[in-house]
Design a protein around this motif. Structure first.
Motif, PDB file in Angstrom:
ATOM      1  N   ALA A 187     149.071 118.834  43.306  1.00  0.00           N
ATOM      2  CA  ALA A 187     148.784 117.651  42.490  1.00  0.00           C
ATOM      3  C   ALA A 187     147.283 117.601  42.254  1.00  0.00           C
ATOM      4  CB  ALA A 187     149.269 116.375  43.168  1.00  0.00           C
ATOM      5  N   ARG A 188     146.871 116.766  41.309  1.00  0.00           N
ATOM      6  CA  ARG A 188     145.452 116.668  40.969  1.00  0.00           C
ATOM      7  C   ARG A 188     144.696 115.686  41.848  1.00  0.00           C
ATOM      8  NH1 ARG A 188     145.999 115.854  34.541  1.00  0.00           N
ATOM      9  NH2 ARG A 188     147.629 114.462  35.324  1.00  0.00           N
ATOM     10  N   ASN A 189     145.353 114.637  42.315  1.00  0.00           N
ATOM     11  CA  ASN A 189     144.686 113.619  43.124  1.00  0.00           C
ATOM     12  C   ASN A 189     144.646 114.084  44.573  1.00  0.00           C
ATOM     13  OD1 ASN A 189     144.173 111.280  44.757  1.00  0.00           O
ATOM     14  ND2 ASN A 189     144.689 109.994  43.000  1.00  0.00           N
TER      15      ASN A 189
ATOM     16  N   ALA B 185     155.392 118.933  37.399  1.00  0.00           N
ATOM     17  CA  ALA B 185     154.171 118.331  36.859  1.00  0.00           C
ATOM     18  C   ALA B 185     154.306 118.081  35.358  1.00  0.00           C
ATOM     19  CB  ALA B 185     152.974 119.236  37.123  1.00  0.00           C
TER      20      ALA B 185
ATOM     21  N   ALA C 196     145.296 120.894  46.030  1.00  0.00           N
ATOM     22  CA  ALA C 196     144.773 120.040  44.967  1.00  0.00           C
ATOM     23  C   ALA C 196     144.306 120.892  43.799  1.00  0.00           C
ATOM     24  CB  ALA C 196     143.627 119.187  45.491  1.00  0.00           C
ATOM     25  N   GLY C 197     144.775 120.556  42.597  1.00  0.00           N
ATOM     26  CA  GLY C 197     144.374 121.307  41.420  1.00  0.00           C
ATOM     27  C   GLY C 197     145.248 120.960  40.237  1.00  0.00           C
ATOM     28  N   ASP C 198     144.944 121.559  39.112  1.00  0.00           N
ATOM     29  CA  ASP C 198     145.626 121.271  37.857  1.00  0.00           C
ATOM     30  C   ASP C 198     146.430 122.485  37.421  1.00  0.00           C
ATOM     31  OD1 ASP C 198     146.455 120.471  35.367  1.00  0.00           O
ATOM     32  OD2 ASP C 198     144.461 120.194  34.523  1.00  0.00           O
TER      33      ASP C 198
ATOM     34  N   THR D 219     146.281 124.496  33.979  1.00  0.00           N
ATOM     35  CA  THR D 219     145.285 125.539  33.694  1.00  0.00           C
ATOM     36  C   THR D 219     145.706 126.828  34.375  1.00  0.00           C
ATOM     37  OG1 THR D 219     143.912 125.116  35.647  1.00  0.00           O
ATOM     38  CG2 THR D 219     143.473 123.788  33.669  1.00  0.00           C
TER      39      THR D 219
ATOM     40  N   GLY E 220     144.342 126.837  37.929  1.00  0.00           N
ATOM     41  CA  GLY E 220     145.101 126.019  38.867  1.00  0.00           C
ATOM     42  C   GLY E 220     146.366 126.705  39.332  1.00  0.00           C
TER      43      GLY E 220
ATOM     44  N   THR F  78     155.340 120.962  42.197  1.00  0.00           N
ATOM     45  CA  THR F  78     154.169 120.541  41.433  1.00  0.00           C
ATOM     46  C   THR F  78     154.321 119.071  41.049  1.00  0.00           C
ATOM     47  OG1 THR F  78     155.034 121.158  39.238  1.00  0.00           O
ATOM     48  CG2 THR F  78     153.933 122.887  40.530  1.00  0.00           C
TER      49      THR F  78
END
Length: 263
Positions: free
Chosen positions: A38-40, A93, A63-65, A68, A71, A13
């Motif tokens: 990752a988010r980007n 992360a 891709a995600g967070d 949450t 995610g 992550t």
């Protein structure tokens, strides 16, 4: 040295930049396949393609967070659908903070708790059953020296990283019987893009030079008088993932250039 990681599946992550990317690259160099989160999305896709081409391994970007529940669920599902499970989980992360206890709202505390602690909890719940089915695995948590030696300006970061360190210890005792080794790493000063960006911002307002600012930080905090590189830290992660660290269970390791002031 053969680390015994060829063909293993590693989930990382925060895997598109900084420490996470360096760890991913170190694992790929040993022949491990990767699931990078990752988010980007754009940066993640670019780095996934680069690693796959450079090391001839499979690299699947998600891709995600992970801060949450949704995610984490998406990441767990992608691991299962793509590889049928994972052998290695790197909970990396995270991000720094800047606040005071008196002024920080509940929302700030909750946000960091979700990212630094609950992501690790949720991903363990989701990926440990697959590790058991595969005969074992490795889980590593990237905490911080701030978990035990706090910096005054980031109390939320200090507290949540300390909680992550304790979660790592507690999880290790629960899953060691399944041949799953859990450990925690507490880095000191590592020269990530976040540090560079912060230094550039601070010095642009004062007329100083960002490299001199960072050297001043290193001189103040690290007896080695420099920042570590993400690659130096990644080498330690890769070792702990390997068969060479088979007796390392439930420990916290400081990779900090001598920054820790206690025994």
């Amino acid at each position: 040295m053969d680390m015994g990681l060829a063909g293993k599946v590693a989930v990382v992550t925060g895997g598109s930049v900084g420490i996470g990317l360096a760890v991913a690259e170190g694992l790929a160099a040993e022949g491990a396949h990767l699931v990078l989160a990752a988010r980007n999305a754009d940066r993640l896709k670019k780095e996934a393609e680069r690693l796959a081409a450079a090391f001839k391994v499979r690299v699947f970007p998600v891709a995600g967070d992970v801060g949450t529940a949704e995610g984490c669920k998406a990441l767990i599902g992608a691991v299962q659908d793509t590889f049928g499970g994972a052998d290695i989980l790197i909970n990396n992360a995270g991000t720094g903070s800047n606040e005071t206890i008196m002024e920080a709202p509940d929302e700030a505390w909750q946000s960091y708790w979700e990212l630094h602690v609950m992501a690790a909890v949720r991903l363990a719940r989701g990926l440990v059953p697959g590790m058991r089915a595969r005969g074992g695995g490795v889980i590593l948590h990237n905490a911080s020296i701030c978990a035990v030696q706090p910096l005054w300006y980031e109390p939320i970061y200090n507290v949540t990283k300390a909680a992550l360190m304790m979660f790592s210890k507690t999880l290790s005792t629960e899953v060691v019987g399944d041949n799953i080794r859990v450990n925690c790493i507490n880095p000191g000063l590592i020269l990530t893009p976040d540090w560079v960006n912060t230094a550039k911002k601070l010095t642009s307002e004062t007329g100083g030079h960002w490299e001199a600012y960072l050297q001043g930080v290193a001189d103040e905090f690290a007896p080695i008088k420099r920042f570590g590189t993400p690659e130096e830290l990644a080498n330690f992660f890769v070792f702990l993932c390997s068969d060479k660290a088979s007796y390392s269970v439930g420990s916290t390791y400081f990779v900090d250039g001598g920054m820790l002031k206690t025994l």
